[in-house]
Design a protein around this motif. Structure first.
Motif, PDB file in Angstrom:
ATOM      1  N   ASP A 284      43.889  43.322  34.662  1.00  0.00           N
ATOM      2  CA  ASP A 284      43.413  43.556  36.046  1.00  0.00           C
ATOM      3  C   ASP A 284      41.882  43.531  36.005  1.00  0.00           C
ATOM      4  OD1 ASP A 284      45.778  44.045  37.064  1.00  0.00           O
ATOM      5  OD2 ASP A 284      45.485  46.085  37.141  1.00  0.00           O
ATOM      6  N   GLN A 285      41.465  43.993  34.928  1.00  0.00           N
ATOM      7  CA  GLN A 285      39.714  44.078  34.684  1.00  0.00           C
ATOM      8  C   GLN A 285      39.330  42.366  34.388  1.00  0.00           C
ATOM      9  OE1 GLN A 285      37.661  46.390  35.309  1.00  0.00           O
ATOM     10  NE2 GLN A 285      39.572  47.602  36.037  1.00  0.00           N
ATOM     11  N   ALA A 286      40.139  41.947  33.522  1.00  0.00           N
ATOM     12  CA  ALA A 286      39.542  40.474  33.168  1.00  0.00           C
ATOM     13  C   ALA A 286      39.618  39.662  34.407  1.00  0.00           C
ATOM     14  CB  ALA A 286      40.588  39.945  32.347  1.00  0.00           C
ATOM     15  N   ALA A 287      40.565  39.910  35.402  1.00  0.00           N
ATOM     16  CA  ALA A 287      40.393  39.022  36.654  1.00  0.00           C
ATOM     17  C   ALA A 287      39.572  39.676  37.344  1.00  0.00           C
ATOM     18  CB  ALA A 287      41.980  39.334  37.377  1.00  0.00           C
ATOM     19  N   ILE A 288      39.532  40.893  37.478  1.00  0.00           N
ATOM     20  CA  ILE A 288      37.987  41.377  38.514  1.00  0.00           C
ATOM     21  C   ILE A 288      36.739  40.937  38.169  1.00  0.00           C
ATOM     22  CG2 ILE A 288      37.028  43.617  39.157  1.00  0.00           C
ATOM     23  CD1 ILE A 288      39.883  44.654  39.265  1.00  0.00           C
TER      24      ILE A 288
ATOM     25  N   VAL B 105      31.208  34.758  58.615  1.00  0.00           N
ATOM     26  CA  VAL B 105      31.919  35.994  58.636  1.00  0.00           C
ATOM     27  C   VAL B 105      32.619  36.306  57.573  1.00  0.00           C
ATOM     28  CG1 VAL B 105      32.407  35.765  61.348  1.00  0.00           C
ATOM     29  CG2 VAL B 105      34.073  34.754  59.401  1.00  0.00           C
ATOM     30  N   ASP B 106      32.798  37.689  57.291  1.00  0.00           N
ATOM     31  CA  ASP B 106      33.521  38.089  56.016  1.00  0.00           C
ATOM     32  C   ASP B 106      35.020  37.632  56.179  1.00  0.00           C
ATOM     33  OD1 ASP B 106      31.212  39.226  55.547  1.00  0.00           O
ATOM     34  OD2 ASP B 106      31.904  41.287  55.783  1.00  0.00           O
ATOM     35  N   CYS B 107      35.518  37.424  54.824  1.00  0.00           N
ATOM     36  CA  CYS B 107      36.955  37.046  54.896  1.00  0.00           C
ATOM     37  C   CYS B 107      37.741  37.474  53.810  1.00  0.00           C
ATOM     38  CB  CYS B 107      36.935  35.340  55.174  1.00  0.00           C
ATOM     39  SG  CYS B 107      38.526  34.460  54.705  1.00  0.00           S
ATOM     40  N   ARG B 108      38.825  37.830  53.944  1.00  0.00           N
ATOM     41  CA  ARG B 108      39.365  38.444  52.658  1.00  0.00           C
ATOM     42  C   ARG B 108      40.692  37.303  52.234  1.00  0.00           C
ATOM     43  NH1 ARG B 108      42.676  44.295  52.927  1.00  0.00           N
ATOM     44  NH2 ARG B 108      42.140  44.729  50.773  1.00  0.00           N
ATOM     45  N   ILE B 109      40.813  37.073  50.862  1.00  0.00           N
ATOM     46  CA  ILE B 109      41.483  36.153  50.520  1.00  0.00           C
ATOM     47  C   ILE B 109      42.337  36.817  49.580  1.00  0.00           C
ATOM     48  CG2 ILE B 109      40.118  34.225  51.161  1.00  0.00           C
ATOM     49  CD1 ILE B 109      39.480  33.747  48.198  1.00  0.00           C
ATOM     50  N   ARG B 110      43.372  36.082  49.038  1.00  0.00           N
ATOM     51  CA  ARG B 110      44.405  36.760  47.967  1.00  0.00           C
ATOM     52  C   ARG B 110      44.205  35.635  46.838  1.00  0.00           C
ATOM     53  NH1 ARG B 110      49.745  36.237  46.264  1.00  0.00           N
ATOM     54  NH2 ARG B 110      50.249  34.885  47.876  1.00  0.00           N
ATOM     55  N   ILE B 111      43.899  35.991  45.633  1.00  0.00           N
ATOM     56  CA  ILE B 111      43.901  35.222  44.603  1.00  0.00           C
ATOM     57  C   ILE B 111      44.436  35.835  43.249  1.00  0.00           C
ATOM     58  CG2 ILE B 111      42.367  34.365  42.697  1.00  0.00           C
ATOM     59  CD1 ILE B 111      39.913  34.659  44.838  1.00  0.00           C
ATOM     60  N   PRO B 112      45.675  34.962  43.179  1.00  0.00           N
ATOM     61  CA  PRO B 112      46.444  35.296  41.883  1.00  0.00           C
ATOM     62  C   PRO B 112      45.958  34.718  40.595  1.00  0.00           C
ATOM     63  CG  PRO B 112      47.891  34.321  43.703  1.00  0.00           C
ATOM     64  CD  PRO B 112      46.342  33.897  44.028  1.00  0.00           C
ATOM     65  N   PHE B 113      45.876  35.294  39.790  1.00  0.00           N
ATOM     66  CA  PHE B 113      45.395  34.988  38.332  1.00  0.00           C
ATOM     67  C   PHE B 113      46.835  35.089  37.500  1.00  0.00           C
ATOM     68  CE2 PHE B 113      41.466  35.921  39.977  1.00  0.00           C
ATOM     69  CZ  PHE B 113      40.411  35.141  39.248  1.00  0.00           C
ATOM     70  N   LEU B 114      47.162  33.783  36.972  1.00  0.00           N
ATOM     71  CA  LEU B 114      48.335  33.866  35.838  1.00  0.00           C
ATOM     72  C   LEU B 114      47.684  33.813  34.479  1.00  0.00           C
ATOM     73  CD1 LEU B 114      50.759  31.594  37.616  1.00  0.00           C
ATOM     74  CD2 LEU B 114      50.598  33.825  37.943  1.00  0.00           C
TER      75      LEU B 114
END
Lengths: 932, 287
Positions: free
Chosen positions: A139-143, A161-170
């Motif tokens: 988690d920390q590495a990705a953040i 505008v602000d926007c929220r996205i999802r980013i998966p890290f594998l």
């Protein structure tokens, strides 16, 4: 910080794209990781259909999903056209690799972390929430990584505008070490990085990435656009993928603290007048162009005055550049053909410690890798105008949806030059095509260069100081005004790379080169006497040098893992390279007042040379704490010399009766061990030790018959540390010692290099590469060296007053070299019409301390500041560059020797005098560019 | 203390660990002559010099034993020219010797007329121009057999050897002792010329004739100071030159002074003495 309001999330928008290697490499961290990035964006307008249809269509053509090479922007345009509701998605501008947690790597743990990331209206990352966690360290590495990313923000209409996205890290465990040195210029198309030199399997990454992509594509293509529900959960279940691809993490290839990878960001931070000036970013390197664009730069690297390249092994796109036994200087390397836009990075090895370093790798090696930045896909045209009637026309092309390694570039530059007698024209063409699928890829490279320019030559320091002549002028004699040079070069290369499933890497290539060089220069005025014609003297020391080299070469290498047990792994790599050079060269004295009549001949020779080298390297990996390279390199060099003026009978010996000429041959072997050790007590701290013995081939024309090719042998030791906190902060500190058995230095009366005996250097360096903020790129280096002559040729009857004396500081070498490159960029206006308005400023600063010269003279220090400012708006850009912004009067080059530039005053000075070639005063360039 | 150490460190960093063996030097150069009241030759001829002006320069000090074309690179030089009154023993500063420290083993110089590669004919420098294009002008009186003989000679001494184009005419010979390690403590260089050495091999007696008219003799003869005009072996007239304050020179009759002409034996004698005879004296650090 509270979450931004989910933008009336009644619809989902999505983007899919592949960011190519040129984009990502700038942000790779030292500790590698593999990741597949999936971005889904929550937005509000019904644009999914348009995008999904396009993407689905594209996806059928490629395993990567449709949007490639800068296409997000084009998608925005399409979106705008498709829907007047005007929601534009955020666009990833810069990313930084996540670092694979060391402990997890040791345990062979894999993970996926999904982050919900808020992209603020200023493009920076706001709140980051772990949506799906695997382990705290992942988690920390990705953040940590994603917080360094920057975006072009989402727009609603013309409002960011602000926007929220999802980013998966594998995070996937690599299965091989991607430490195959890609110095040849080729790079992998997929991201493959390693942790602590532990293996990374790019293939597995690809596979995994592909599977995810395909999965997502399937989902997307099967999904039905939501009309107005658009809950976050629903959106996340139906993401559209953005695949990030890259290539080997060059920072991981470093086996010594003196290895540097100069990324394109740093290269482009400061303005550069020409492609070869990019090399200024190399730590410890100073380059100066003292004789116009048709003669190679003068290079000085960590205590070596490399003249025109004798101590640095240059490669461009995998093709060797140095020309052996060139009339104007051993290892002559003219990089005037480089077009900066297609330079992807510099791979710098200072010192000698890698077995693949062959001839001329004495101070080190510099590999220029070629590739096009994502932002330059398509056709880019630019027009530059500047001081002294300077015009530059440039066209850069890279195919959309094609490999980043495929490009075409063409450039013509004309200029009257500063001061007098400096008019010149340069035309360059560079073309590269990469093709092939799967494990094997091919690359075809062609470079054509032509340049002609006048130059003013050198001026006596006392003449300038006394006001006899202005600093940027030329002496008012025909012999001085006739100084000019012509250079033509053709380079062709074909390379094939192989990447096996189990970490095997192979490369084989063939290259051809044709080089034609002609120069007229006068360093000494009126001092020469003809040895061919009776009572011919003082017609001006206008030396004509001609050199023609036809070369053909091959190179190959192969590596594989040969042993693995627990934390202990062994890799082996072997390579061979060779070249044949056919050289014709001559040197004469010309009288410029009578249509270049030849009034003396000094050299007329042909040389056939063969250099065949082989090397091997074993790499031991001892867990995450240490790795050891041990290798050896052997070279065989043979020469056949037809010296048509050999045994020349001077006028003083008319009774000699033989036919002039001296044909001879020589062959020699050079070999040397190479080793490097890396200790890594912490993930961010490495200690390096390296040692190597390299060589420089001799000037063939100076060899005697049967001589065993007396190579200049170099013994190079390095000790240093490296602190690496990703792109935010990379610091290398170290010291080095090199001892060269037989050095050479410039001899003005002959206009070429002469032997000076053994030399040694003891130096220290520091190199800081830092991007503490997304908008700031900086690089700073300082190198200090004490270079001394150990064993110069003693005084003789013929030369009772040698220029070099034992123990003196090595002439021409600046003890201190400092270089800084800084760039800042920011969106001035988030939306100006259709596009944001981005501003960029750059700064480059070079400093050389006073340099010792022969006969105990000292050259002045040099401090140069270049600055630039530019604006980018959509497809248009404009930039303004100032060179030598402080308008410093400086010498691009200084020598010390006797000369006579006052042939009509009756007094000839015989004591050495500083001679300076003027450096360019303050100048500016204004460039307008358009991308099509 | 820390600050001091810091500055030392920075200085070393900036200039490197300099330990050069050569340092730039600028040494004042003095020239002087020799007070020569009277020069007594072997044949009892006494010469009194009234003028002995020498155009001197440029001067080169070389690292090698052999000057000349093996001194393409000189260690020190004085690239100028000056007229020296070689009868004046008072040292005269004429400029600075420029170059670097180190061993010098030879020297070479021109006498105001300098050969250059760019021209077949040597250049006449400013000093020689002062002497109307000559390198050396000597005026004096020789007392030969109680007859006072005023004389003058003007010589242009220049490089004439084709193989020595561009090389100064006068250089140290191998047999001359000359060796000096020039260092920063050196104060000056004084070069002293002694014109008497140029006159030592002169034979003025050849100019004082004791002739009488005879068959086949020239029309104008000298008998001591008497000028004789002859015709068909008979004396037509005579006069005493000394009454006119003149001297009688064979073939010239009464003249104010003897003009030693080029290609004469006396001229060659002086020329050879100046070029290859006893050399000037080089003295370092003279008070």
């Amino acid at each position: 910080m509270s979450n931004p309001p989910v933008i009336q999330s009644n619809q989902m928008c999505s983007i899919t794209g592949m960011l190519t290697e040129g984009f990502l490499i700038r942000f790779m961290s030292k500790l590698p990781k593999v990741y597949l990035l999936i971005i889904s964006c929550i937005s509000m307008l019904p644009i999914e259909m348009t995008w999904a249809d396009k993407n689905a269509s594209s996806a059928q053509k490629s395993t990567s999903i449709s949007i490639e090479h800068g296409s997000p922007e084009s998608h925005q345009h399409e979106t705008r056209e498709a829907n007047s509701a005007e929601l534009l998605l955020p666009k990833l501008i810069k990313s930084v690799d996540a670092t694979y947690p060391v402990q997890a790597l040791a345990k062979q743990q894999e993970a996926q972390v999904d982050l919900l990331v808020t992209i603020l209206s200023n493009g920076h990352v706001g709140e980051v929430v772990v949506e799906q966690s695997s382990d705290h360290q992942f988690d920390q590495a990705a953040i940590s990584a994603v917080k360094q990313w920057t975006f072009e923000p989402a727009f609603q209409g013309t409002t960011a505008v602000d926007c929220r996205i999802r980013i998966p890290f594998l995070f996937t465990i690599p299965k091989e070490v991607p430490e195959h040195d890609q110095r040849a210029g080729e790079t992998n198309e997929t991201l493959s990085v390693s942790v602590n030199s532990a293996p990374v399997n790019s293939t597995s990454i690809n596979k995994k990435a592909t599977s995810v992509q395909e999965s997502k594509k399937t989902q997307r293509s099967q999904s039905t656009p939501k009309s107005d529900t658009g809950s976050k959960q629903e959106l996340d279940k139906d993401p559209i993928t953005l695949t990030v691809s890259g290539h080997d993490n060059k920072y991981l290839l470093q086996q010594s603290a003196s290895d540097f990878y100069i990324s394109k960001d740093v290269i482009n931070a400061a303005p550069h007048q020409e492609g070869a000036d990019l090399l200024q970013t190399t730590p410890g390197l100073y380059i100066g162009r003292s004789k116009g664009p048709a003669i190679a730069h003068n290079y000085m690297l960590r205590g070596f005055d490399s003249e025109h390249g004798q101590d640095i092994a240059f490669t461009v796109g995998g093709i060797p550049i140095n020309l052996p036994s060139h009339i104007h200087g051993q290892g002559y390397s003219d990089l005037g053909f480089l077009i900066g836009d297609v330079v992807d990075g510099l791979e710098v090895i200072e010192g000698v410690h890698k077995p693949e370093q062959g001839d001329f790798a004495v101070a080190g090696s510099i590999g220029v890798s070629l590739g096009i930045d994502d932002t330059q896909d398509g056709l880019k045209l630019s027009l530059t105008q500047g001081t002294w009637n300077t015009s530059k026309y440039k066209a850069i092309w890279s195919p959309k949806n094609g490999s980043a390694k495929t490009f075409g570039a063409f450039e013509i530059t004309t200029s009257d030059g500063f001061g007098q007698n400096r008019m010149g024209t340069v035309s360059n063409g560079m073309f590269q095509h990469q093709f092939g699928e799967g494990k094997t890829k091919h690359r075809l490279l062609a470079i054509l260069h032509s340049a002609r320019s006048n130059f003013a030559g050198v001026l006596r320091y006392d003449d300038v100081e006394s006001g006899k002549i202005c600093f940027t002028c030329v002496y008012p004699y025909a012999t001085a005004k006739a100084q000019n040079a012509l250079a033509n070069r053709l380079l062709l290369g074909f390379f094939t790379n192989y990447k096996g499933d189990h970490g095997e890497r192979g490369e084989i290539g063939i290259w051809l080169s044709y080089d034609h060089f002609r120069m007229q220069s006068n360093y000494t005025g009126f001092q020469e006497i003809s040895r061919t014609l009776e009572r011919e003297a003082g017609r001006g020391d206008l030396i004509e040098q001609r050199n023609q080299t036809r070369s053909v070469g091959i190179k190959s290498r192969y590596r594989k893992q040969v042993f693995a047990h627990s934390d202990l792994k062994l890799f082996s790599e072997f390579g061979a390279d060779g070249r044949m050079d056919f050289i014709d060269q001559s040197q004469s004295l010309l009288d410029a007042t009578v249509r270049n009549q030849t009034w003396d001949q000094r050299v007329d020779a042909s040389v056939n040379a063969v250099d065949l080298g082989g090397w091997g390297d074993l790499k031991w990996i001892f867990g995450r704490y240490a790795s050891l390279h041990t290798g050896v390199r052997v070279d065989s060099l043979s020469y056949e010399i037809d010296d048509r003026l050999g045994n020349f009978a001077p006028l003083t010996r008319p009774q000699d009766s033989y036919i002039t000429g001296f044909r001879r041959s020589a062959l020699g072997l050079a070999w040397g061990p190479r080793a490097s050790l890396e200790l890594k007590p912490f993930s961010w701290w490495s200690i390096f030790m390296s040692y190597g013995e390299g060589y420089r081939s001799p000037q063939a024309r100076l060899l005697e018959d049967g001589e065993e090719a007396p190579f200049s042998k170099v013994k190079s030791s390095d000790l240093g540390v490296r602190f690496d906190w990703g792109s935010a902060f990379r610091l290398a500190l170290g010291g080095y010692h090199t001892k060269l058995s037989d050095d050479v230095a410039f001899e003005a009366s002959e206009g070429r290099l002469e032997r000076t005996g053994a030399t040694q250097r003891l130096g220290f360096f520091a190199h800081l590469n830092s991007q503490p903020f997304p908008w700031l790129i900086s690089s700073l280096s300082a190198t200090f060296v004490n270079a001394e002559l150990l064993d110069p040729p003693p005084a003789s009857a013929e030369e009772p007053f040698p220029a070099f004396q034992k123990g003196q500081q090595l002439p021409f070498v600046p003890p201190l070299v400092v270089r800084a490159d800084v760039a800042v960029q920011h969106n001035l206006i988030q939306r100006l019409g259709l596009f944001p308005l981005q501003a960029r400023m750059g700064l480059g600063f070079s400093h050389l301390s006073p340099r010792p010269l022969p006969y105990n003279q000292f050259a002045d220090s040099v401090s140069l500041l270049d600055v630039s400012a530019g604006l980018v708006w959509g497809r248009l850009n404009i930039s303004f560059e100032l060179y030598n912004a402080l308008n410093t009067e400086y010498a691009a080059l200084e020598y010390s020797f006797p000369s006579d530039w006052t042939p009509n005053d009756g007094i000839r000075s015989r004591t050495p005098m500083r001679h300076r070639a003027a450096g360019s005063p303050l100048s500016w360039l204004l460039t307008l560019g358009v991308s099509l | 203390m820390k600050t001091k150490l810091f500055y030392i460190f920075v200085s070393i960093m900036y200039l490197g660990c300099e330990h050069s063996t050569q340092e730039a030097v600028n040494l004042p150069i003095f020239v002087k002559g020799t007070n020569t009241p009277q020069i007594l030759l072997g044949d009892n001829t006494a010469i009194t010099l009234e003028r002995a002006d020498l155009a001197f320069g440029p001067l080169y000090l070389c690292a090698g034993v052999n000057a000349g074309d093996l001194c393409d690179v000189a260690r020190l030089e004085w690239p100028d020219s000056v007229v020296i009154n070689t009868l004046n023993s008072q040292a005269q500063e004429v400029g600075e010797l420029q170059g670097v420290t180190g061993l010098v083993l030879s020297w070479m110089y021109d006498l105001g007329i300098s050969s250059q590669l760019t021209r077949n004919e040597p250049f006449i420098l400013s000093a020689a121009q002062e002497l109307d294009g000559y390198s050396l002008v000597i005026e004096g009186k020789a007392l030969v057999s109680d007859i006072e003989l005023p004389f003058t000679v003007s010589m242009g001494l220049k490089q004439s050897d084709d193989t020595e184009l561009g090389v100064p005419i006068i250089r140290k010979s191998l047999s001359d002792p000359f060796q000096k390690e020039v260092n920063l403590n050196d104060q000056n260089l004084t070069i002293q010329f002694d014109p008497s050495t140029w006159m030592q091999k002169l034979d003025f007696s050849q100019y004082i004739k004791h002739e009488n008219c005879s068959e086949g003799s020239l029309e104008l003869l000298c008998n001591g100071t008497q000028e004789l005009h002859c015709a068909h072996g008979e004396k037509i007239s005579e006069r005493n030159c000394s009454d006119l304050g003149q001297v009688c020179i064979s073939e010239q009759g009464c003249v104010d002074q003897l003009i030693i002409k080029e290609n004469s034996e006396a001229y060659r004698s002086i020329r050879n003495s100046v070029i290859s005879g006893i050399r000037p004296k080089f003295t370092w650090n003279q008070d």
